[in-house]
Motif scaffolding. Sequence first.
Motif, mmCIF file in Angstrom:
data_model
loop_
_atom_site.group_PDB
_atom_site.id
_atom_site.type_symbol
_atom_site.label_atom_id
_atom_site.label_comp_id
_atom_site.label_asym_id
_atom_site.label_seq_id
_atom_site.Cartn_x
_atom_site.Cartn_y
_atom_site.Cartn_z
ATOM 1 N N SER A 63 0.825 -1.218 0.000
ATOM 2 C CA SER A 63 0.000 0.000 0.000
ATOM 3 C C SER A 63 0.852 1.257 0.000
ATOM 4 O O SER A 63 0.385 2.347 -0.349
ATOM 5 C CB SER A 63 -0.937 0.013 1.213
ATOM 6 O OG SER A 63 -1.948 -0.961 1.088
ATOM 7 N N LYS A 64 2.102 1.111 0.399
ATOM 8 C CA LYS A 64 3.037 2.241 0.383
ATOM 9 C C LYS A 64 3.214 2.791 -1.026
ATOM 10 O O LYS A 64 3.494 3.987 -1.216
ATOM 11 C CB LYS A 64 4.386 1.778 0.940
ATOM 12 C CG LYS A 64 5.522 2.762 0.834
ATOM 13 C CD LYS A 64 5.355 3.922 1.798
ATOM 14 C CE LYS A 64 6.603 4.791 1.820
ATOM 15 N NZ LYS A 64 6.492 5.898 2.781
ATOM 16 N N LEU A 65 3.030 1.948 -2.041
ATOM 17 C CA LEU A 65 3.341 2.342 -3.408
ATOM 18 C C LEU A 65 2.434 3.461 -3.913
ATOM 19 O O LEU A 65 2.890 4.367 -4.607
ATOM 20 C CB LEU A 65 3.251 1.125 -4.332
ATOM 21 C CG LEU A 65 4.309 0.045 -4.080
ATOM 22 C CD1 LEU A 65 4.020 -1.203 -4.892
ATOM 23 C CD2 LEU A 65 5.709 0.574 -4.396
ATOM 24 N N ILE A 66 1.132 3.401 -3.585
ATOM 25 C CA ILE A 66 0.236 4.456 -4.064
ATOM 26 C C ILE A 66 0.580 5.786 -3.400
ATOM 27 O O ILE A 66 0.532 6.845 -4.026
ATOM 28 C CB ILE A 66 -1.258 4.099 -3.837
ATOM 29 C CG1 ILE A 66 -2.152 5.174 -4.467
ATOM 30 C CG2 ILE A 66 -1.594 3.916 -2.376
ATOM 31 C CD1 ILE A 66 -3.634 4.850 -4.418
ATOM 32 N N VAL A 67 0.958 5.733 -2.132
ATOM 33 C CA VAL A 67 1.337 6.956 -1.408
ATOM 34 C C VAL A 67 2.600 7.552 -2.018
ATOM 35 O O VAL A 67 2.683 8.756 -2.269
ATOM 36 C CB VAL A 67 1.549 6.655 0.086
ATOM 37 C CG1 VAL A 67 1.996 7.908 0.828
ATOM 38 C CG2 VAL A 67 0.270 6.099 0.712
ATOM 39 N N GLU A 68 3.575 6.699 -2.262
ATOM 40 C CA GLU A 68 4.842 7.168 -2.825
ATOM 41 C C GLU A 68 4.650 7.711 -4.239
ATOM 42 O O GLU A 68 5.214 8.756 -4.591
ATOM 43 C CB GLU A 68 5.859 6.019 -2.834
ATOM 44 C CG GLU A 68 7.226 6.387 -3.364
ATOM 45 C CD GLU A 68 7.994 7.325 -2.454
ATOM 46 O OE1 GLU A 68 9.031 7.853 -2.897
ATOM 47 O OE2 GLU A 68 7.565 7.543 -1.291
ATOM 48 N N PHE A 69 3.859 7.028 -5.041
ATOM 49 C CA PHE A 69 3.615 7.471 -6.411
ATOM 50 C C PHE A 69 2.914 8.828 -6.413
ATOM 51 O O PHE A 69 3.286 9.739 -7.164
ATOM 52 C CB PHE A 69 2.766 6.443 -7.160
ATOM 53 C CG PHE A 69 2.705 6.665 -8.640
ATOM 54 C CD1 PHE A 69 3.673 6.131 -9.478
ATOM 55 C CD2 PHE A 69 1.687 7.416 -9.206
ATOM 56 C CE1 PHE A 69 3.633 6.344 -10.859
ATOM 57 C CE2 PHE A 69 1.626 7.635 -10.579
ATOM 58 C CZ PHE A 69 2.606 7.092 -11.403
ATOM 59 N N PHE A 70 1.920 8.983 -5.570
ATOM 60 C CA PHE A 70 1.164 10.236 -5.503
ATOM 61 C C PHE A 70 2.029 11.375 -4.978
ATOM 62 O O PHE A 70 2.043 12.474 -5.540
ATOM 63 C CB PHE A 70 -0.060 10.036 -4.610
ATOM 64 C CG PHE A 70 -0.991 11.215 -4.571
ATOM 65 C CD1 PHE A 70 -2.000 11.359 -5.512
ATOM 66 C CD2 PHE A 70 -0.872 12.191 -3.578
ATOM 67 C CE1 PHE A 70 -2.857 12.445 -5.480
ATOM 68 C CE2 PHE A 70 -1.724 13.282 -3.542
ATOM 69 C CZ PHE A 70 -2.730 13.410 -4.492
ATOM 70 N N ASP A 71 2.777 11.125 -3.906
ATOM 71 C CA ASP A 71 3.556 12.187 -3.257
ATOM 72 C C ASP A 71 4.739 12.664 -4.098
ATOM 73 O O ASP A 71 5.281 13.740 -3.837
ATOM 74 C CB ASP A 71 4.082 11.699 -1.904
ATOM 75 C CG ASP A 71 2.997 11.662 -0.842
ATOM 76 O OD1 ASP A 71 1.909 12.218 -1.089
ATOM 77 O OD2 ASP A 71 3.236 11.071 0.233
ATOM 78 N N SER A 72 5.143 11.877 -5.085
ATOM 79 C CA SER A 72 6.323 12.233 -5.880
ATOM 80 C C SER A 72 5.974 13.091 -7.094
ATOM 81 O O SER A 72 6.741 13.142 -8.059
ATOM 82 C CB SER A 72 7.046 10.957 -6.328
ATOM 83 O OG SER A 72 6.189 10.143 -7.112
#
Length: 433
Positions: free
Chosen positions: A249-258
């Motif tokens: 689930s970390k991936l969607i957060v990282e993708f969005f925040d970048s």
Amino acid sequence: MDYLFYCCSLILQCAIIYALKKLNISLDQRSELCDIWINGINKMFEHDSFDFPHATIKILFEQFDEEINAKTKNNIKSLLLRLLLECGQDGILLDLSRYAKEYLYSNKRIAKCVFYTTLVLSLQEKIETDFQEAITHYLFNGESLDIHRIDFDNTNIELICYLSNCGLDLCDNEFYLVIKSQLKRMIDYWASEKYSWRILPFEATNELAFFFENEIIRNAQIAFNCLFDDIDFSKFKREAVDFYHNIFSKLIVEFFDSHNDAKRRENCKNSILILEDKMNQINVEWIKRELYKSLCLSPTYRMGDWSKCGVGYSYADKCFINELLSKYGKYNMEFTLYTVYQLQIKHLMPEILISLNVCFESIRKDGFESVLKIINSSAKAVIDNIIITAFLKYNDQIKADIDLCHSYEGLLETLVFGHYEKAAVLLDEFRIH
């Protein structure tokens, strides 16, 4: 009176922080101020109050590299260990623990001491002399430990979860060995009849998941090797599947925040591609399909409202998302739609229509009931948002591109196949005007 005491204590603590940060003070003075601060935090573990700006605890940790006496340095090490292992569910201590973990990650020498100490403590009965002996040898004196002589099956399974955030990463061979062993042991334990959440509580497994969340971004290849290589997926129960989902689930957060950091976003894409390769090697079909939702950047829990956050996608980003959803979106359609919503639909338009049409076409092949199930699901509002936003704001752009036009009409046709009247109206209007 209590309020007056609180104000005086806070003023005193601010004075200590200022002195440690700004003033040129003697070794003994610096050591004494550190000890006052440490004693105050230790009282918090006994549910006593001690207030100070939490972020300033980094100043206390930094004193380890200043001129202070050996006893105070050991007190700082002991505090770091307590913040790693003993916070429980106390929100304030957990916040302080976050800064302790950051400091340990930046100081591998102390992190190694904490690692060895925790490993030894996980082997021992809670006998006071043994505890103090482990602290002295491994935390204070920094002695090495031959971990290859350790039987990891006899370690405390909960404590090893907390050890994962001691500040080391998977590039450390000894640490990798311990974490890999713990991962396999947890999977076996979840699959056994002896499993009890009291022995392996969520708070503990969440610590290990948190560690892997960071590792799949900063050390992606080795982290995914640890999570996938030599893992028996036939043993997976729901707890193991959820554990993996929580990590990814970390991936969607990282993708969005970048959105404003192209290098960071490319790094996230690389992590996703490594995950895709690993996931497609799983030979247990239902596990593979369950985990595919992570390749659609689908979180396992409802996240907050991101509508007011900064967001942006290049054309290459949109193509990347389209490729993922086209391949894997059909396996967990409700989650896929929620992902599109979470990433903010209007910023993915109109290109996102291409992959959504591919997904719905696949569902249509499974028959009327499958389409109807999605229409009547909790994702119905997201479907409405997509088809209405496309019609009202991107009509001309869609009609000017043959692929987008085909995709939008195809999506509406599938929804009409599922007897969705709103889609029928929009399809007629789109073709007429």
